[in-house]
Scaffold this motif. Structure first.
Motif, PDB file in Angstrom:
ATOM      1  N   ILE A 138      -6.352   3.824 -14.490  1.00  0.00           N
ATOM      2  CA  ILE A 138      -6.925   2.488 -14.268  1.00  0.00           C
ATOM      3  C   ILE A 138      -8.439   2.559 -14.060  1.00  0.00           C
ATOM      4  CG2 ILE A 138      -6.967   0.541 -12.652  1.00  0.00           C
ATOM      5  CD1 ILE A 138      -3.954   1.123 -12.187  1.00  0.00           C
ATOM      6  N   VAL A 268     -11.297   0.804  -4.432  1.00  0.00           N
ATOM      7  CA  VAL A 268     -10.610   1.876  -3.722  1.00  0.00           C
ATOM      8  C   VAL A 268      -9.105   1.660  -3.869  1.00  0.00           C
ATOM      9  CG1 VAL A 268     -10.299   3.073  -1.526  1.00  0.00           C
ATOM     10  CG2 VAL A 268     -12.469   1.910  -2.005  1.00  0.00           C
ATOM     11  N   ILE A 269      -8.421   2.667  -4.405  1.00  0.00           N
ATOM     12  CA  ILE A 269      -6.961   2.660  -4.499  1.00  0.00           C
ATOM     13  C   ILE A 269      -6.459   3.736  -3.542  1.00  0.00           C
ATOM     14  CG2 ILE A 269      -4.960   2.966  -5.995  1.00  0.00           C
ATOM     15  CD1 ILE A 269      -6.770   2.444  -8.410  1.00  0.00           C
ATOM     16  N   GLU A 270      -5.618   3.348  -2.600  1.00  0.00           N
ATOM     17  CA  GLU A 270      -5.154   4.333  -1.611  1.00  0.00           C
ATOM     18  C   GLU A 270      -3.637   4.291  -1.473  1.00  0.00           C
ATOM     19  OE1 GLU A 270      -7.332   4.486   2.059  1.00  0.00           O
ATOM     20  OE2 GLU A 270      -5.685   5.422   3.159  1.00  0.00           O
ATOM     21  N   TYR A 271      -3.038   5.449  -1.498  1.00  0.00           N
ATOM     22  CA  TYR A 271      -1.586   5.581  -1.295  1.00  0.00           C
ATOM     23  C   TYR A 271      -1.393   6.554  -0.147  1.00  0.00           C
ATOM     24  CZ  TYR A 271       3.348   6.656  -2.349  1.00  0.00           C
ATOM     25  OH  TYR A 271       4.717   6.822  -2.295  1.00  0.00           O
ATOM     26  N   SER A 272      -0.571   6.188   0.814  1.00  0.00           N
ATOM     27  CA  SER A 272      -0.361   7.117   1.918  1.00  0.00           C
ATOM     28  C   SER A 272       1.093   7.157   2.352  1.00  0.00           C
ATOM     29  CB  SER A 272      -1.245   6.744   3.113  1.00  0.00           C
ATOM     30  OG  SER A 272      -0.820   5.532   3.688  1.00  0.00           O
ATOM     31  N   LEU A 273       1.464   8.285   2.899  1.00  0.00           N
ATOM     32  CA  LEU A 273       2.812   8.495   3.434  1.00  0.00           C
ATOM     33  C   LEU A 273       2.698   8.984   4.862  1.00  0.00           C
ATOM     34  CD1 LEU A 273       4.432  10.402   0.429  1.00  0.00           C
ATOM     35  CD2 LEU A 273       4.782   8.005   1.072  1.00  0.00           C
ATOM     36  N   LYS A 274       3.583   8.476   5.705  1.00  0.00           N
ATOM     37  CA  LYS A 274       3.681   8.958   7.082  1.00  0.00           C
ATOM     38  C   LYS A 274       5.165   9.207   7.310  1.00  0.00           C
ATOM     39  CE  LYS A 274       1.821   7.847  11.652  1.00  0.00           C
ATOM     40  NZ  LYS A 274       2.987   7.332  12.426  1.00  0.00           N
ATOM     41  N   PHE A 281      12.692  12.823   3.483  1.00  0.00           N
ATOM     42  CA  PHE A 281      11.980  11.944   2.546  1.00  0.00           C
ATOM     43  C   PHE A 281      12.036  12.531   1.139  1.00  0.00           C
ATOM     44  CE2 PHE A 281       8.365  10.179   0.270  1.00  0.00           C
ATOM     45  CZ  PHE A 281       8.503   8.825   0.534  1.00  0.00           C
ATOM     46  N   MET A 327      11.256  -8.550  -7.607  1.00  0.00           N
ATOM     47  CA  MET A 327      10.338  -7.504  -7.147  1.00  0.00           C
ATOM     48  C   MET A 327       9.009  -7.490  -7.893  1.00  0.00           C
ATOM     49  SD  MET A 327      12.212  -5.681  -4.893  1.00  0.00           S
ATOM     50  CE  MET A 327      11.727  -3.958  -4.878  1.00  0.00           C
TER      51      MET A 327
ATOM     52  N   MET B 127       0.496  -3.441 -10.128  1.00  0.00           N
ATOM     53  CA  MET B 127       0.547  -2.237  -9.291  1.00  0.00           C
ATOM     54  C   MET B 127       1.324  -2.482  -7.991  1.00  0.00           C
ATOM     55  SD  MET B 127      -0.788  -0.300 -11.393  1.00  0.00           S
ATOM     56  CE  MET B 127      -0.544   1.150 -10.387  1.00  0.00           C
ATOM     57  N   ASN B 131       4.793  -0.517  -6.709  1.00  0.00           N
ATOM     58  CA  ASN B 131       4.940   0.111  -5.405  1.00  0.00           C
ATOM     59  C   ASN B 131       6.118  -0.453  -4.619  1.00  0.00           C
ATOM     60  OD1 ASN B 131       2.849   2.282  -4.607  1.00  0.00           O
ATOM     61  ND2 ASN B 131       1.786   0.865  -5.981  1.00  0.00           N
ATOM     62  N   ARG B 132       6.381  -1.744  -4.778  1.00  0.00           N
ATOM     63  CA  ARG B 132       7.580  -2.301  -4.134  1.00  0.00           C
ATOM     64  C   ARG B 132       8.842  -1.645  -4.693  1.00  0.00           C
ATOM     65  NH1 ARG B 132       4.314  -7.419  -4.033  1.00  0.00           N
ATOM     66  NH2 ARG B 132       4.821  -7.809  -6.212  1.00  0.00           N
ATOM     67  N   ILE B 269       5.495   4.079   3.844  1.00  0.00           N
ATOM     68  CA  ILE B 269       4.851   4.214   2.537  1.00  0.00           C
ATOM     69  C   ILE B 269       3.869   3.060   2.417  1.00  0.00           C
ATOM     70  CG2 ILE B 269       5.179   4.288   0.037  1.00  0.00           C
ATOM     71  CD1 ILE B 269       8.129   4.991   0.514  1.00  0.00           C
ATOM     72  N   GLU B 270       2.615   3.377   2.207  1.00  0.00           N
ATOM     73  CA  GLU B 270       1.608   2.309   2.141  1.00  0.00           C
ATOM     74  C   GLU B 270       0.729   2.456   0.902  1.00  0.00           C
ATOM     75  OE1 GLU B 270      -0.460   1.466   5.757  1.00  0.00           O
ATOM     76  OE2 GLU B 270      -2.147   0.498   4.738  1.00  0.00           O
ATOM     77  N   TYR B 271       0.549   1.359   0.195  1.00  0.00           N
ATOM     78  CA  TYR B 271      -0.340   1.318  -0.965  1.00  0.00           C
ATOM     79  C   TYR B 271      -1.344   0.221  -0.716  1.00  0.00           C
ATOM     80  CZ  TYR B 271      -1.791   0.799  -5.889  1.00  0.00           C
ATOM     81  OH  TYR B 271      -2.498   0.733  -7.067  1.00  0.00           O
ATOM     82  N   SER B 272      -2.613   0.512  -0.913  1.00  0.00           N
ATOM     83  CA  SER B 272      -3.600  -0.537  -0.685  1.00  0.00           C
ATOM     84  C   SER B 272      -4.691  -0.514  -1.743  1.00  0.00           C
ATOM     85  CB  SER B 272      -4.215  -0.415   0.708  1.00  0.00           C
ATOM     86  OG  SER B 272      -5.018   0.737   0.798  1.00  0.00           O
ATOM     87  N   LEU B 273      -5.259  -1.678  -1.955  1.00  0.00           N
ATOM     88  CA  LEU B 273      -6.371  -1.849  -2.890  1.00  0.00           C
ATOM     89  C   LEU B 273      -7.511  -2.546  -2.174  1.00  0.00           C
ATOM     90  CD1 LEU B 273      -4.434  -3.178  -6.018  1.00  0.00           C
ATOM     91  CD2 LEU B 273      -5.343  -0.862  -5.665  1.00  0.00           C
TER      92      LEU B 273
END
Lengths: 328, 328
Positions: A138, A268-274, A281, A327, B127, B131-132, B269-273
């Motif tokens: 992208i 800024v595109i950010e993906y995170s896992l906790k 997982f 969805m 996007m 992610n959903r 799980i978090e996705y942000s723009l």
């Protein structure tokens, strides 16, 4: 018809797969395969056979997808191609540098048997890879960053435990908050290994051991710790058990990039896992891709694939119509 | 062979596509189609023809993928099916509730013509939808949350400008930080509309207009503002131009869920723009999916698809081998 899943290897990851199957009503655990003595292994699911790994080929017609739960160092390089001769297979092979060779081996076996194999499934490789690929497609004019943690690194914990005088130990990889903020700013910084992560060690010393020597030895260990700011805490075996027995992990994939005729806009595109439990997982990702493997095999596909080749809709228990309506 | 892209509609989104094509060396802008007088339209790329929309069918052999840049309310419902009779098409249709009907119309046209259509491409839908779907497939026992902002809502800005006495105005949608934190905690809170987002309005009043009445009218507007905590700031036309002329946006898709035999482990799980330019980012997503449409069409696929149907590797200019070796 329920998707019949086999679990090959019953450690933390195998137990995670067993638990994940229960959360997916369209799946059934058909059998667990082990290299240990099956009679000596009790699994969490009543009524499911535990079978000797040597007898696995007899199960070809009773398993739709085999999920391999062994290690990447010695188990998967031979097990995944061998089992792909008989089953649709999923593995979590995570030695990044050796993925092309592993892909070739699994692809040869699966193409010959007419089965589907999906390798390197999990979160890194896996969900993190997906996010690197989506984000870089992208924003071609940009930069990727991956941070890991806070979480337990098994390899680094093992390294601590090999130090003389160490009875037990656990290592946490921690992303540096200032580095994360610098990346999120869009300035595309060049970050050294030391600037990205710190390492925190909780060590149980043997009685009478020289703690100063242990700490120095850990901090100077090449590859594992020498390139990082490392903290060493000495604690008791009881404290280790009480406070550090979990296997949490996580991390961040961030891409920043520019758009516009003269690159005037930043994104800024950010993906995170906790994650409270790294193996559970990972197991949950494996199970979702098992559904995809089953569907691809039913559609006549064969050969090796990775998460990058799989249409997202195939992971979901919902129909394409339902996904589009609810969805999308 | 470069992928020849057509742009249908030359507003903010069309200009964004034009800029994005320059960042992708495997693509060429072939022509821009407009319903305005082509002679009156100057585009940013020298030497590229501007063509009357009515003449588009003559370009069938000179365009590999047509990217539609019209609006979802009235343009795309008719344009995308009509153009799918002649071209592989990509659109950003974003009226969530009408996606199934739009899918059916585009699918009928594309199936008949042997072309590929990919609809509802962008970030939400797009996007965020991906992610959903990924996150809910991985964590079936969990909860999805989508937050938007901070960013400009065109619809809400338009609503402000319709209030009597308002010369101009801009509205920002802002996610509530406390709600984000509650979601990230994994407690799976039930959140009202008011708890999730606030709305901030910057309004230029006409001379002599009753500001108290304008503010009250905005804050009580059903659907748009009545269900939110809304702030109204009166500023000058110069301030609006200087400080609020951008079109930033963004948001968060978060799923939290449990794993383990008794749901004992939690995961986030978090996705942000964070986007400086909503239309340019959307355009960048459209262009990446144009590459996928071209490849799918070349492989003999036909009919309508969404982002949920597209293997991620197809978005990337890199080969599958290169992706496995460097990005997985």
């Amino acid at each position: 018809m329920s998707i019949r899943i086999g679990i090959f290897g019953y450690g933390n990851l195998g137990r995670g797969v067993e638990a994940a199957i229960r959360q997916n009503p369209d799946m059934t655990l058909a059998a667990v395969f082990t290299r240990r003595d099956p009679a000596a292994l009790t699994i969490a699911t009543a009524g499911v056979p535990v079978v000797a790994a040597a007898d696995v080929a007899a199960w070809t017609d009773r398993i739709d997808v085999m999920i391999l739960c062994g290690g990447s160092a010695t188990d998967l390089p031979t097990q995944t191609p061998a089992l792909a001769a008989h089953f649709n297979v999923i593995d979590s092979f995570d030695t990044h540098a050796k993925i092309p060779a592993h892909f070739a081996a699994v692809n040869a076996a699966a193409a010959a048997s007419g089965k589907v194999g999906i390798i390197s499934v999990g979160w890194d490789p896996g969900m993190f890879s997906l996010n690197r690929v989506y984000a870089s497609a992208i924003l071609p004019d940009g930069q990727d960053y991956t941070f890991w943690g806070k979480g337990v690194s098994q390899g680094h914990s093992d390294a601590i435990r090999r130090v003389e005088g160490v009875a037990d130990g656990k290592q946490y990889t921690i992303p540096v908050e200032a580095a994360l903020e610098a990346v999120r700013s869009g300035s595309e910084p060049t970050l050294t290994t030391r600037e990205k992560h710190t390492r925190e060690c909780f060590v149980v010393a043997e009685e009478g051991a020289d703690r100063a020597r242990i700490e120095a030895e850990i901090k100077s260990m090449p590859n594992y710790f020498a390139d990082y700011d490392t903290t060493v805490h000495f604690i008791t075996a009881e404290e280790l058990r009480a406070e550090h027995s979990g296997i949490p992990h996580g991390g961040f994939v961030i891409r920043t990039g520019k758009t516009g005729l003269s690159g005037e806009h930043r994104h800024v595109i950010e993906y995170s896992l906790k994650l409270d439990s790294n193996p559970e997982f990972t197991a949950s990702v494996l199970v979702a891709y098992a559904r995809a493997a089953h569907r691809l095999a039913a559609a006549g596909e064969r050969g090796c694939k990775t998460v990058l080749d799989i249409p997202p809709a195939l992971l979901s228990a919902k129909s394409p119509e339902e996904l589009r309506a609810t969805m999308l």
